[in-house]
Design an enzyme around this catalytic site. Structure first.
Site, PDB file in Angstrom:
ATOM      1  N   THR A   1       7.058   0.850   5.314  1.00  0.00           N
ATOM      2  CA  THR A   1       8.014   0.054   4.555  1.00  0.00           C
ATOM      3  C   THR A   1       7.816   0.226   3.059  1.00  0.00           C
ATOM      4  OG1 THR A   1       8.088  -1.533   6.380  1.00  0.00           O
ATOM      5  CG2 THR A   1       9.005  -2.262   4.288  1.00  0.00           C
ATOM      6  N   CYS A   2       6.574   0.384   2.622  1.00  0.00           N
ATOM      7  CA  CYS A   2       6.311   0.570   1.191  1.00  0.00           C
ATOM      8  C   CYS A   2       6.933   1.872   0.681  1.00  0.00           C
ATOM      9  CB  CYS A   2       4.810   0.559   0.913  1.00  0.00           C
ATOM     10  SG  CYS A   2       4.035  -1.013   1.295  1.00  0.00           S
ATOM     11  N   THR A   3       6.819   2.914   1.470  1.00  0.00           N
ATOM     12  CA  THR A   3       7.431   4.188   1.090  1.00  0.00           C
ATOM     13  C   THR A   3       8.944   4.044   1.035  1.00  0.00           C
ATOM     14  OG1 THR A   3       5.584   5.444   2.008  1.00  0.00           O
ATOM     15  CG2 THR A   3       7.680   6.619   1.729  1.00  0.00           C
TER      16      THR A   3
ATOM     17  N   MET B   1       9.862   1.980  -2.193  1.00  0.00           N
ATOM     18  CA  MET B   1       9.746   2.711  -3.453  1.00  0.00           C
ATOM     19  C   MET B   1      10.793   3.824  -3.539  1.00  0.00           C
ATOM     20  SD  MET B   1       7.520   1.171  -5.340  1.00  0.00           S
ATOM     21  CE  MET B   1       8.016  -0.401  -4.605  1.00  0.00           C
TER      22      MET B   1
ATOM     23  N   ALA C   1       0.824  -1.211   0.000  1.00  0.00           N
ATOM     24  CA  ALA C   1       0.000   0.000   0.000  1.00  0.00           C
ATOM     25  C   ALA C   1       0.859   1.262   0.000  1.00  0.00           C
ATOM     26  CB  ALA C   1      -0.922   0.012   1.221  1.00  0.00           C
TER      27      ALA C   1
END
Length: 158
Positions: free
Chosen positions: A46-48, A51, A41
């Site tokens: 962690t996704c930020t 990416m 998401a």
């Protein structure tokens, strides 16, 4: 789950690239390997980090002729806002209908949060023939991919 040696499931899906375009995997394979980086998401910790790390290392992927594409179930408009806020220059595919997480078998849920049907953190490198030459799936959603191994796999993709 699809894995190294398998044919990559082809797809056409919305691409957040500052606008909303259509991205068809097979149409990009002649340009070099494609790195599909599935993430649960946008706007999450962690996704930020993941990416932004791909963005920081994008030059290394471009040097080996690879195209990096993030993939999540977020709507393309949310993904464009995420790109803007994090200064991401690569495209993010919106799998809002959850077809890709099903095709690549990286569907997961977060029952503690009441969330059903998001992408596991996973990376696939697809070569010009549409074959998966590298696969990695995180043991949990808080684990980041081995970026150097992904870049090396992209360099080796034939």
């Amino acid at each position: 789950m699809v894995s190294t040696g398998d044919d990559a499931p082809d797809f056409t899906a919305p691409l957040a690239n500052g606008d909303v375009a259509e991205f068809t995997l097979s149409e990009h394979l002649d340009d070099g390997p494609v790195v599909l980086a599935f993430f649960p998401a946008a706007f999450t910790g962690t996704c930020t980090t993941e990416m932004c790390t791909f963005q920081d290392q994008l030059g290394g992927f471009e040097d080996v002729g690879a195209t990096v594409v993030g993939v999540s179930v977020d709507l393309p408009f949310a993904l464009n806002e995420f790109r803007d806020q994090e200064d991401l220059t690569f495209g993010l595919v919106s799998d809002h209908e959850k077809e890709l997480i099903e095709a690549y078998d990286v569907w997961t849920s977060m029952p503690d949060l009441g969330v059903e049907g998001v992408a596991e953190r996973a990376v696939f490198v697809v070569n010009s023939e549409g074959e998966i030459t590298y696969d990695w799936v995180g043991e949990n959603l808080g684990v980041e991919p081995p970026y150097e191994a992904v870049r090396d796999a992209a360099a080796d993709a034939e």
